[in-house]
Scaffold this active site. Structure first.
Site, short mmCIF file in Angstrom:
data_model
loop_
_atom_site.label_atom_id
_atom_site.label_comp_id
_atom_site.label_asym_id
_atom_site.label_seq_id
_atom_site.Cartn_x
_atom_site.Cartn_y
_atom_site.Cartn_z
N PHE A 16 86.21 52.16 108.65
CA PHE A 16 85.10 53.12 108.68
C PHE A 16 84.07 52.73 109.75
O PHE A 16 83.87 53.45 110.75
CB PHE A 16 84.50 53.19 107.26
CG PHE A 16 83.08 53.63 107.21
CD1 PHE A 16 82.65 54.78 107.85
CD2 PHE A 16 82.13 52.88 106.50
CE1 PHE A 16 81.31 55.18 107.79
CE2 PHE A 16 80.81 53.26 106.44
CZ PHE A 16 80.39 54.41 107.10
N LEU A 78 84.67 42.45 111.99
CA LEU A 78 84.45 43.34 110.85
C LEU A 78 85.63 43.37 109.88
O LEU A 78 85.54 44.02 108.84
CB LEU A 78 84.22 44.78 111.35
CG LEU A 78 82.79 45.19 111.75
CD1 LEU A 78 82.32 44.44 112.97
CD2 LEU A 78 82.73 46.68 112.02
N ALA A 119 80.06 40.42 110.66
CA ALA A 119 79.60 41.44 109.71
C ALA A 119 79.50 40.79 108.34
O ALA A 119 80.47 40.73 107.59
CB ALA A 119 80.58 42.61 109.68
N TYR A 150 84.55 38.14 97.43
CA TYR A 150 83.88 38.79 98.56
C TYR A 150 82.55 38.10 98.86
O TYR A 150 82.29 37.69 99.99
CB TYR A 150 83.67 40.26 98.21
CG TYR A 150 83.06 41.11 99.31
CD1 TYR A 150 83.83 41.53 100.40
CD2 TYR A 150 81.73 41.52 99.25
CE1 TYR A 150 83.29 42.34 101.40
CE2 TYR A 150 81.18 42.32 100.24
CZ TYR A 150 81.96 42.73 101.31
OH TYR A 150 81.41 43.53 102.29
N LYS A 154 82.09 35.79 102.02
CA LYS A 154 81.16 36.14 103.11
C LYS A 154 80.12 35.03 103.30
O LYS A 154 79.65 34.80 104.41
CB LYS A 154 80.46 37.47 102.80
CG LYS A 154 81.37 38.69 102.93
CD LYS A 154 81.55 39.11 104.39
CE LYS A 154 82.31 40.43 104.50
NZ LYS A 154 82.57 40.82 105.89
N THR A 180 76.36 51.16 103.70
CA THR A 180 76.42 52.07 104.84
C THR A 180 77.43 53.16 104.54
O THR A 180 78.44 52.91 103.88
CB THR A 180 76.81 51.27 106.10
OG1 THR A 180 75.79 50.29 106.33
CG2 THR A 180 76.93 52.16 107.32
P1 NAD Z 1 86.77 49.28 105.87
O1 NAD Z 1 87.62 48.82 104.75
O2 NAD Z 1 86.75 50.74 106.19
O3 NAD Z 1 87.17 48.52 107.20
C1 NAD Z 1 87.72 47.23 107.23
C2 NAD Z 1 88.83 47.22 108.27
O4 NAD Z 1 89.35 45.90 108.38
C3 NAD Z 1 90.00 48.13 107.91
O5 NAD Z 1 90.39 48.90 109.02
C4 NAD Z 1 91.10 47.15 107.51
O6 NAD Z 1 92.40 47.68 107.72
C5 NAD Z 1 90.78 45.97 108.39
N1 NAD Z 1 91.29 44.69 107.87
C6 NAD Z 1 91.17 44.21 106.60
N2 NAD Z 1 91.74 43.01 106.50
C7 NAD Z 1 92.25 42.72 107.74
C8 NAD Z 1 92.95 41.61 108.27
N3 NAD Z 1 93.29 40.56 107.50
N4 NAD Z 1 93.29 41.63 109.57
C9 NAD Z 1 92.97 42.68 110.35
N5 NAD Z 1 92.31 43.77 109.89
C10 NAD Z 1 91.95 43.78 108.61
O7 NAD Z 1 85.31 48.75 105.59
P2 NAD Z 1 83.93 49.02 106.33
O8 NAD Z 1 83.04 49.68 105.38
O9 NAD Z 1 84.18 49.64 107.65
O10 NAD Z 1 83.40 47.53 106.52
C11 NAD Z 1 83.53 46.84 107.75
C12 NAD Z 1 82.86 45.47 107.62
O11 NAD Z 1 81.48 45.63 107.31
C13 NAD Z 1 83.45 44.57 106.56
O12 NAD Z 1 83.48 43.25 107.04
C14 NAD Z 1 82.47 44.67 105.41
O13 NAD Z 1 82.45 43.51 104.63
C15 NAD Z 1 81.16 44.86 106.16
N6 NAD Z 1 80.17 45.57 105.32
C16 NAD Z 1 80.29 46.90 105.08
C17 NAD Z 1 79.36 47.53 104.27
C18 NAD Z 1 79.42 49.01 103.99
O14 NAD Z 1 78.58 49.51 103.24
N7 NAD Z 1 80.32 49.77 104.57
C19 NAD Z 1 78.33 46.79 103.67
C20 NAD Z 1 78.29 45.43 103.91
C21 NAD Z 1 79.20 44.82 104.75
#
Ligand code: NAD
Ligand code: UDP
Length: 317
Positions: A16, A78, A119, A150, A154, A180
């Site tokens: 995302f 990320l 991230a 998690y 992190k 987000t």
């Molecule tokens: P998401 O699940 O949509 O995206 C994560 C991506 O990482 C996916 O495309 C997934 O296929 C890829 N992925 C997972 N494990 C992997 C691996 N071992 N090797 C390669 N790729 C891998 O999540 P998001 O919401 O886009 O979050 C992105 C980052 O931001 C994450 O690290 C998350 O912890 C952090 N974050 C997001 C939020 C939020 O509200 N969206 C809040 C806090 C932190």
């Protein structure tokens, strides 16, 4: 010939947030290496980029070491599932991704002399006893609960980042991302925004965990990206951690009402007793540090951001 500014790796680039980041960095003239194993992301999120000669998809799991021949300038790390439902299904893997995966990406950054942006998350504050949460608050995480894979993962990733700064002189930036939302959230990943919007659009009941008095503060993805890019561009002696989020705080109950109103849905709310273990009761970022250091604050209202998100999910449905 177009001037290419930097070679940038985005891990989790098909997710995302990552896919929006790829769009933005590409638009700014950079060459992007999108690293993803598609475990929670989707090729649909980046299909429009696959024909660009400045975009390279590397299907790879960051728990395995990664080697890239071209000189890399920046890495946005990320890759990690973000939805509680999703990561609690694969807890051991989630720890591996955060610890071994981050270690691998720090190693890649070190080899290239690249700057790495990690991230991190508001989850490092656990179920906070201080409100709103500022970066000086050390958090209240249950290390043995189902969210720990998690949260502690992190937290350990942050530890590794700061040890690389101290011991290897690497330029690492740590951002703590608060909830987000926006287009390209996975429809079925179980997070509250996608769940409620999809339920409202279908006319289904919105399922509220507990009495809905727990709070969250929702940041639209475009605002978050501006903060991340600003953080990546700061001087090499500022490493964070810095909170990135929207301090506009809502109870989950009020948030459900907003979604129902904006979708003009006939859906009703149902309160369930499947309250999530260790669910943070109050979450709101103190963004003073981001304002001072990055001159950043969110500008997109919940109504405006939700309207974009609702249009997206209408298209998907
Ligand atoms: P998401 O699940 O949509 O995206 C994560 C991506 O990482 C996916 O495309 C997934 O296929 C890829 N992925 C997972 N494990 C992997 C691996 N071992 N090797 C390669 N790729 C891998 O999540 P998001 O919401 O886009 O979050 C992105 C980052 O931001 C994450 O690290 C998350 O912890 C952090 N974050 C997001 C939020 C939020 O509200 N969206 C809040 C806090 C932190
Ligand atoms: N939640 C809910 N109904 C849902 C999904 C989530 O009531 O269908 C609640 C959940 O219990 C939590 C909040 O909404 O209190 C935010 O959950 P989310 O999964 O979006 O992520 P979190 O902020 O907990 O990481």
């Amino acid at each position: 010939m177009q001037y290419l500014r930097m070679n940038i790796v985005v891990t989790g680039g098909a997710g995302f947030i990552g896919s929006h980041l790829c769009d933005r960095l590409l638009k700014e003239g950079n060459r992007i290496f999108c690293v993803d194993n598609f475990s929670s992301g989707s090729k649909n999120n980046i299909s429009h980029l696959l024909d660009s000669s400045h975009f390279t998809l590397i299907e790879h799991d960051i728990v395995e070491p990664l080697f890239i021949e071209e000189k890399i300038d920046q890495i946005y790390n990320l890759a990690c599932p973000a939805s509680p439902v999703y990561y609690q299904n694969i807890p051991i893997r989630t720890v591996e991704i955060n610890v071994i995966g981050t270690l691998n990406m720090l190693g890649l950054a070190h080899k290239h002399g690249a700057t790495l942006l990690q991230a991190s998350t508001s989850e490092v504050y656990g179920d906070p006893k201080v409100h709103p949460q500022s970066e000086t608050y050390l958090g209240s995480v249950n290390p043995t609960g189902p969210r720990a894979c998690y949260d502690e993962g992190k937290r350990c990733a942050e530890t590794l980042c700061f040890d690389y700064i101290r011991k290897r002189n690497l330029d690492v930036k740590v951002v703590r991302i608060f909830n987000t939302y926006g287009p390209r959230m996975a429809i079925d990943d179980g997070r509250v925004v996608s769940n409620f919007v999809v339920q409202a659009l279908k006319g289904d009941v919105l399922h509220i965990d507990g009495d809905g008095s727990q709070t969250r503060s929702f940041c639209y993805v475009d605002d978050l990206l501006s903060g991340m890019v600003a953080m990546m561009g700061t001087s090499s002696d500022f490493h964070g951690p810095v909170n990135l989020g929207n301090p506009d705080e809502y109870t989950i109950d009020t948030f459900a009402d907003k979604v129902i109103a904006l979708t003009e849905s006939q859906s009703t709310k149902e309160y369930t007793d499947n309250f999530r273990i260790d669910d943070p009761m109050q979450r709101c970022p103190d963004i003073t540090l981001a304002k001072n250091e990055l001159h950043w604050e969110p500008t997109i209202s919940l109504e405006a951001g939700l309207s974009q998100t609702i249009s997206y999910f209408k298209g998907v449905l």
